[in-house]
Design a protein around this motif. Structure first.
Motif, PDB file in Angstrom:
ATOM      1  N   ASN A   1      11.765   8.158  34.565  1.00 30.22           N
ATOM      2  CA  ASN A   1      10.465   8.743  34.263  1.00 30.22           C
ATOM      3  C   ASN A   1      10.342   8.942  32.766  1.00 30.22           C
ATOM      4  O   ASN A   1      11.342   9.004  32.058  1.00 30.22           O
ATOM      5  CB  ASN A   1      10.305  10.116  34.932  1.00 30.22           C
ATOM      6  CG  ASN A   1      10.168  10.013  36.428  1.00 30.22           C
ATOM      7  OD1 ASN A   1       9.272   9.373  36.947  1.00 30.22           O
ATOM      8  ND2 ASN A   1      11.089  10.653  37.136  1.00 30.22           N
TER       9      ASN A   1
ATOM     10  N   ASN B   1       0.624  12.803  42.903  1.00 31.31           N
ATOM     11  CA  ASN B   1       1.731  11.914  42.545  1.00 31.31           C
ATOM     12  C   ASN B   1       2.974  12.674  42.092  1.00 31.31           C
ATOM     13  O   ASN B   1       3.850  12.101  41.466  1.00 31.31           O
ATOM     14  CB  ASN B   1       1.294  10.947  41.434  1.00 31.31           C
ATOM     15  CG  ASN B   1       0.185  10.036  41.895  1.00 31.31           C
ATOM     16  OD1 ASN B   1       0.176   9.573  43.023  1.00 31.31           O
ATOM     17  ND2 ASN B   1      -0.776   9.794  41.022  1.00 31.31           N
TER      18      ASN B   1
ATOM     19  N   GLU C   1       3.258  14.625  39.728  1.00 34.59           N
ATOM     20  CA  GLU C   1       3.404  14.561  38.276  1.00 34.59           C
ATOM     21  C   GLU C   1       3.545  15.927  37.623  1.00 34.59           C
ATOM     22  O   GLU C   1       4.060  16.039  36.520  1.00 34.59           O
ATOM     23  CB  GLU C   1       2.247  13.779  37.638  1.00 34.59           C
ATOM     24  CG  GLU C   1       0.904  14.493  37.652  1.00 34.59           C
ATOM     25  CD  GLU C   1       0.039  14.151  38.858  1.00 34.59           C
ATOM     26  OE1 GLU C   1      -1.169  14.359  38.764  1.00 34.59           O
ATOM     27  OE2 GLU C   1       0.571  13.694  39.882  1.00 34.59           O
TER      28      GLU C   1
ATOM     29  N   TYR D   1       5.828  10.945  34.687  1.00 35.07           N
ATOM     30  CA  TYR D   1       5.195   9.667  35.043  1.00 35.07           C
ATOM     31  C   TYR D   1       6.259   8.578  35.021  1.00 35.07           C
ATOM     32  O   TYR D   1       7.236   8.671  34.281  1.00 35.07           O
ATOM     33  CB  TYR D   1       4.100   9.294  34.038  1.00 35.07           C
ATOM     34  CG  TYR D   1       3.045  10.343  33.857  1.00 35.07           C
ATOM     35  CD1 TYR D   1       2.029  10.512  34.789  1.00 35.07           C
ATOM     36  CD2 TYR D   1       3.064  11.183  32.749  1.00 35.07           C
ATOM     37  CE1 TYR D   1       1.049  11.486  34.621  1.00 35.07           C
ATOM     38  CE2 TYR D   1       2.093  12.155  32.571  1.00 35.07           C
ATOM     39  CZ  TYR D   1       1.097  12.301  33.507  1.00 35.07           C
ATOM     40  OH  TYR D   1       0.136  13.267  33.328  1.00 35.07           O
ATOM     41  N   ARG D   2       6.050   7.527  35.801  1.00 35.53           N
ATOM     42  CA  ARG D   2       6.974   6.389  35.787  1.00 35.53           C
ATOM     43  C   ARG D   2       6.982   5.713  34.410  1.00 35.53           C
ATOM     44  O   ARG D   2       8.010   5.288  33.913  1.00 35.53           O
ATOM     45  CB  ARG D   2       6.598   5.361  36.850  1.00 35.53           C
ATOM     46  CG  ARG D   2       6.976   5.744  38.260  1.00 35.53           C
ATOM     47  CD  ARG D   2       6.754   4.599  39.248  1.00 35.53           C
ATOM     48  NE  ARG D   2       5.534   3.830  39.011  1.00 35.53           N
ATOM     49  CZ  ARG D   2       4.316   4.162  39.450  1.00 35.53           C
ATOM     50  NH1 ARG D   2       4.143   5.244  40.163  1.00 35.53           N
ATOM     51  NH2 ARG D   2       3.279   3.400  39.188  1.00 35.53           N
ATOM     52  N   ASP D   3       5.779   5.588  33.835  1.00 33.81           N
ATOM     53  CA  ASP D   3       5.622   4.920  32.540  1.00 33.81           C
ATOM     54  C   ASP D   3       4.246   5.279  31.991  1.00 33.81           C
ATOM     55  O   ASP D   3       3.497   6.036  32.628  1.00 33.81           O
ATOM     56  CB  ASP D   3       5.783   3.399  32.691  1.00 33.81           C
ATOM     57  CG  ASP D   3       4.912   2.830  33.812  1.00 33.81           C
ATOM     58  OD1 ASP D   3       3.753   3.295  33.990  1.00 33.81           O
ATOM     59  OD2 ASP D   3       5.373   1.912  34.508  1.00 33.81           O
TER      60      ASP D   3
ATOM     61  N   GLN E   1       1.627   3.425  31.726  1.00 34.82           N
ATOM     62  CA  GLN E   1       0.549   2.887  32.564  1.00 34.82           C
ATOM     63  C   GLN E   1       0.250   3.824  33.733  1.00 34.82           C
ATOM     64  O   GLN E   1      -0.906   4.104  34.040  1.00 34.82           O
ATOM     65  CB  GLN E   1       0.917   1.484  33.083  1.00 34.82           C
ATOM     66  CG  GLN E   1      -0.161   0.848  33.939  1.00 34.82           C
ATOM     67  CD  GLN E   1      -1.432   0.579  33.168  1.00 34.82           C
ATOM     68  OE1 GLN E   1      -1.391   0.183  32.010  1.00 34.82           O
ATOM     69  NE2 GLN E   1      -2.575   0.805  33.786  1.00 34.82           N
ATOM     70  N   SER E   2       1.291   4.326  34.401  1.00 31.66           N
ATOM     71  CA  SER E   2       1.056   5.250  35.516  1.00 31.66           C
ATOM     72  C   SER E   2       0.470   6.567  35.008  1.00 31.66           C
ATOM     73  O   SER E   2      -0.312   7.217  35.702  1.00 31.66           O
ATOM     74  CB  SER E   2       2.330   5.492  36.329  1.00 31.66           C
ATOM     75  OG  SER E   2       3.261   6.244  35.596  1.00 31.66           O
ATOM     76  N   ARG E   3       0.823   6.964  33.783  1.00 31.19           N
ATOM     77  CA  ARG E   3       0.213   8.149  33.178  1.00 31.19           C
ATOM     78  C   ARG E   3      -1.292   7.955  33.079  1.00 31.19           C
ATOM     79  O   ARG E   3      -2.076   8.812  33.491  1.00 31.19           O
ATOM     80  CB  ARG E   3       0.807   8.412  31.791  1.00 31.19           C
ATOM     81  CG  ARG E   3       0.125   9.537  31.036  1.00 31.19           C
ATOM     82  CD  ARG E   3       0.623   9.603  29.580  1.00 31.19           C
ATOM     83  NE  ARG E   3      -0.090  10.609  28.829  1.00 31.19           N
ATOM     84  CZ  ARG E   3      -1.226  10.388  28.172  1.00 31.19           C
ATOM     85  NH1 ARG E   3      -1.775   9.178  28.190  1.00 31.19           N
ATOM     86  NH2 ARG E   3      -1.814  11.359  27.511  1.00 31.19           N
TER      87      ARG E   3
ATOM     88  N   GLU F   1      -3.238   5.848  34.712  1.00 27.55           N
ATOM     89  CA  GLU F   1      -3.855   5.747  36.036  1.00 27.55           C
ATOM     90  C   GLU F   1      -3.967   7.114  36.709  1.00 27.55           C
ATOM     91  O   GLU F   1      -4.990   7.435  37.312  1.00 27.55           O
ATOM     92  CB  GLU F   1      -3.047   4.780  36.910  1.00 27.55           C
ATOM     93  CG  GLU F   1      -3.137   3.347  36.452  1.00 27.55           C
ATOM     94  CD  GLU F   1      -2.088   2.439  37.073  1.00 27.55           C
ATOM     95  OE1 GLU F   1      -1.276   2.916  37.908  1.00 27.55           O
ATOM     96  OE2 GLU F   1      -2.072   1.247  36.701  1.00 27.55           O
ATOM     97  N   THR F   2      -2.925   7.922  36.612  1.00 26.42           N
ATOM     98  CA  THR F   2      -2.922   9.240  37.238  1.00 26.42           C
ATOM     99  C   THR F   2      -3.951  10.156  36.584  1.00 26.42           C
ATOM    100  O   THR F   2      -4.689  10.874  37.266  1.00 26.42           O
ATOM    101  CB  THR F   2      -1.513   9.874  37.142  1.00 26.42           C
ATOM    102  OG1 THR F   2      -0.597   9.009  37.820  1.00 26.42           O
ATOM    103  CG2 THR F   2      -1.476  11.247  37.772  1.00 26.42           C
TER     104      THR F   2
END
Length: 139
Positions: free
Chosen positions: A38, A69, A71, A92-94, A96-98, A100-101
């Motif tokens: 993460n 998620n 988060e 966040y995973r990365d 990009q996921s930040r 999107e979330t």
């Protein structure tokens, strides 16, 4: 003597230092170890004096919009040091996921209302992206 030498050497490397004693907001999750990898975002809000209760009341309702998620890691406020400072820690995973979330939160009815009521309470805000060390329980 070794420790005193270390302190002397360390003081030559430091430009500044500040400490805070923080308490958790009761409505946030307690920070627990996480599987990774993460990245973490530490968002710091310096509030106008006298607005901490209003901030906390709004976030107690709003945190549900940011739990989907997993988060939300933790929310803290200062007790000693600079006062009226709030820290939110998100996982966040990365990046990009930040994105999107965070965008998904805006599509949830009620999130915009929280932002509307809390933004006027803020004097300054800061966001830092952090990568955990291998020894950290937050991976």
């Amino acid at each position: 003597q070794e420790y005193l030498d270390f302190r002397k050497e360390r003081s030559r490397m430091l430009l500044s230092r500040r400490n805070q004693l923080l308490l958790e907001f009761s409505f946030w999750n307690e920070p627990l170890p996480r599987q990774g990898p993460n990245i973490y975002e530490l968002r710091t809000y310096k509030l106008k004096p006298g607005t901490m209760i209003e901030w906390g009341n709004n976030w107690a309702r709003a945190i549900k919009y940011r739990q989907e998620n997993q988060e939300a890691v933790g929310g803290f406020f200062s007790q000693i040091g600079e006062l009226y400072v709030v820290h939110h820690l998100w996982a966040y995973r990365d990046l990009q996921s930040r994105e999107e979330t965070r965008n998904a939160a805006w599509r949830k009815r009620g999130w915009d209302e929280n932002v509307y009521y809390t933004v006027p309470l803020i004097r300054t805000m800061e966001s830092r992206i952090m990568i955990p060390l291998k020894i950290s329980p937050l991976q």
